[in-house]
Write a protein that holds these residues in place. Structure first.
Motif, PDB file in Angstrom:
ATOM      1  N   UNK A 182     -78.377  11.585  57.265  1.00 44.24           N
ATOM      2  CA  UNK A 182     -77.771  10.406  57.874  1.00 44.24           C
ATOM      3  C   UNK A 182     -78.174   9.187  57.068  1.00 44.24           C
ATOM      4  N   UNK A 183     -77.189   8.424  56.639  1.00 47.57           N
ATOM      5  CA  UNK A 183     -77.422   7.204  55.870  1.00 47.57           C
ATOM      6  C   UNK A 183     -78.042   6.146  56.784  1.00 47.57           C
ATOM      7  N   UNK A 184     -79.264   5.731  56.472  1.00 44.54           N
ATOM      8  CA  UNK A 184     -79.928   4.704  57.293  1.00 44.54           C
ATOM      9  C   UNK A 184     -80.190   3.442  56.484  1.00 44.54           C
ATOM     10  N   UNK A 185     -79.442   3.265  55.401  1.00 45.97           N
ATOM     11  CA  UNK A 185     -79.656   2.065  54.581  1.00 45.97           C
ATOM     12  C   UNK A 185     -79.416   0.795  55.387  1.00 45.97           C
ATOM     13  N   UNK A 186     -78.505   0.872  56.374  1.00 39.07           N
ATOM     14  CA  UNK A 186     -78.220  -0.294  57.195  1.00 39.07           C
ATOM     15  C   UNK A 186     -79.117  -0.446  58.396  1.00 39.07           C
ATOM     16  N   UNK A 216     -86.057   6.600  50.965  1.00 40.08           N
ATOM     17  CA  UNK A 216     -85.440   6.693  49.645  1.00 40.08           C
ATOM     18  C   UNK A 216     -85.562   8.099  49.072  1.00 40.08           C
ATOM     19  N   UNK A 217     -86.693   8.744  49.296  1.00 34.23           N
ATOM     20  CA  UNK A 217     -86.883  10.116  48.826  1.00 34.23           C
ATOM     21  C   UNK A 217     -85.874  11.050  49.479  1.00 34.23           C
ATOM     22  N   UNK A 218     -85.668  10.893  50.785  1.00 36.57           N
ATOM     23  CA  UNK A 218     -84.660  11.711  51.470  1.00 36.57           C
ATOM     24  C   UNK A 218     -83.271  11.394  50.936  1.00 36.57           C
ATOM     25  N   UNK A 219     -82.981  10.108  50.752  1.00 35.74           N
ATOM     26  CA  UNK A 219     -81.665   9.717  50.284  1.00 35.74           C
ATOM     27  C   UNK A 219     -81.327  10.282  48.924  1.00 35.74           C
ATOM     28  N   UNK A 220     -82.306  10.358  48.033  1.00 31.38           N
ATOM     29  CA  UNK A 220     -82.074  10.876  46.691  1.00 31.38           C
ATOM     30  C   UNK A 220     -81.548  12.309  46.702  1.00 31.38           C
ATOM     31  N   UNK A 221     -81.893  13.060  47.731  1.00 29.70           N
ATOM     32  CA  UNK A 221     -81.447  14.450  47.817  1.00 29.70           C
ATOM     33  C   UNK A 221     -79.939  14.555  48.035  1.00 29.70           C
ATOM     34  N   UNK A 226     -80.895   5.420  51.338  1.00 33.25           N
ATOM     35  CA  UNK A 226     -81.964   5.706  52.296  1.00 33.25           C
ATOM     36  C   UNK A 226     -81.399   6.629  53.369  1.00 33.25           C
ATOM     37  N   UNK A 227     -82.171   7.615  53.763  1.00 36.08           N
ATOM     38  CA  UNK A 227     -81.635   8.608  54.699  1.00 36.08           C
ATOM     39  C   UNK A 227     -82.734   9.226  55.532  1.00 36.08           C
ATOM     40  N   UNK A 228     -82.307   9.848  56.640  1.00 40.86           N
ATOM     41  CA  UNK A 228     -83.140  10.763  57.426  1.00 40.86           C
ATOM     42  C   UNK A 228     -82.456  12.119  57.404  1.00 40.86           C
ATOM     43  N   UNK A 229     -83.257  13.175  57.226  1.00 43.27           N
ATOM     44  CA  UNK A 229     -82.699  14.508  57.076  1.00 43.27           C
ATOM     45  C   UNK A 229     -82.928  15.392  58.285  1.00 43.27           C
ATOM     46  N   UNK A 230     -82.001  16.330  58.477  1.00 44.62           N
ATOM     47  CA  UNK A 230     -82.019  17.199  59.648  1.00 44.62           C
ATOM     48  C   UNK A 230     -81.554  18.608  59.287  1.00 44.62           C
ATOM     49  N   UNK A 231     -81.986  19.554  60.078  1.00 44.67           N
ATOM     50  CA  UNK A 231     -81.346  20.861  60.144  1.00 44.67           C
ATOM     51  C   UNK A 231     -80.437  20.820  61.362  1.00 44.67           C
ATOM     52  N   UNK A 232     -79.149  20.929  61.144  1.00 41.34           N
ATOM     53  CA  UNK A 232     -78.175  20.783  62.223  1.00 41.34           C
ATOM     54  C   UNK A 232     -77.714  22.153  62.704  1.00 41.34           C
TER      55      UNK A 232
END
Length: 257
Positions: A182-186, A216-221, A226-232
């Protein structure tokens, strides 16, 4: 890697302690709230053991941390915070906890539930996951499947008016099997502002640098700033698979022709 997942209508975020949601999903919760989603935080404990201040009592600390969590939630547009008030540091995935989580899920009827990863024990070689985090994740997943959707599970809840409900998706944070970003840059600023509300825990520490680096590390993937990552986990689909085994993973034990 899915970088444009759907936004839930109503999401329930379940963690062990105050500040857990803000570290794990603060940016996403803010993004969902801004998009019109209803987000509910459920804290199983009030963090009533998390202090080294001389003379502090569990009762006073619980009151402090509950208020801090409510203030942090508001920074992310979250206005409903539920505390189950289990004791911090002694959490176990008991049937009683499962029942309490089934009750709150049936009450609010979320289409999406967010929780931690029950199998996350180590993070690198510098952090052992808190046992309460793992217990909370286990209890949440066991409430989601299958208890919350079974009318005959905890029949006294049904008698109280808490009708069975099916959760469509589970989003797992802190997983090594992330497939959704999920893009959290905003909304990164909202996440940082939320964490700053936990004054009893941060004790003057500014989370900006660390949290920004994580995002930023999550977003680079996934090619995001900038992002937060999940297993959906998608539990409810428009079309059911042709085989739904009662035991095991779909595809593990195909039914003979």
């Amino acid at each position: 890697m899915d970088t444009n997942p759907p936004i839930p209508t109503r999401a329930m975020v379940v963690y062990a302690h105050p500040d857990d949601p803000d570290f794990s999903i603060g940016g996403t919760a803010a993004a969902w709230s801004q998009a019109g989603a209803e987000v509910i935080y459920v804290l199983i404990t009030s963090g009533n053991s998390g202090s080294h201040v001389e003379g502090m009592t569990k009762e006073h600390l619980a009151a402090i941390r509950e208020e801090e969590q409510r203030a942090a939630a508001r920074e992310c547009g979250v206005h409903e915070v539920v505390f189950l008030r289990y004791d911090d540091g002694t959490l176990q995935p008991t049937l009683g906890l499962r029942k309490d989580l089934v009750r709150v899920m049936r009450k609010y009827r979320p289409d999406t539930v967010v929780c931690g990863d029950p199998i996350a024990f180590f993070y690198g070689n510098f952090y052992i996951n808190h046992p309460d985090h793992r217990a909370a994740a286990v209890a949440t997943l066991e409430a989601v499947f299958p208890a919350v959707s079974m009318p005959l599970a905890f029949p006294d809840l049904l008698a109280e008016g808490y009708e069975a409900h099916s959760v469509r998706e589970v989003w797992v944070t802190d997983s090594t099997l992330k497939d959704t970003m999920v893009d959290i840059s905003g909304t990164l600023a909202n996440k940082i502002a939320a964490l700053r509300q936990h004054k009893s825990q941060v004790e003057g520490w500014d989370p900006t640098e660390m949290v920004t680096a994580w995002a930023r590390e999550e977003g680079e993937k996934a090619g995001l700033v900038a992002a937060e990552g999940f297993r959906r986990m998608i539990l409810g689909r428009e079309e059911k698979p042709p085989v739904s085994p009662a035991v095991g993973t779909p595809g593990d034990n195909p039914v003979p022709a």
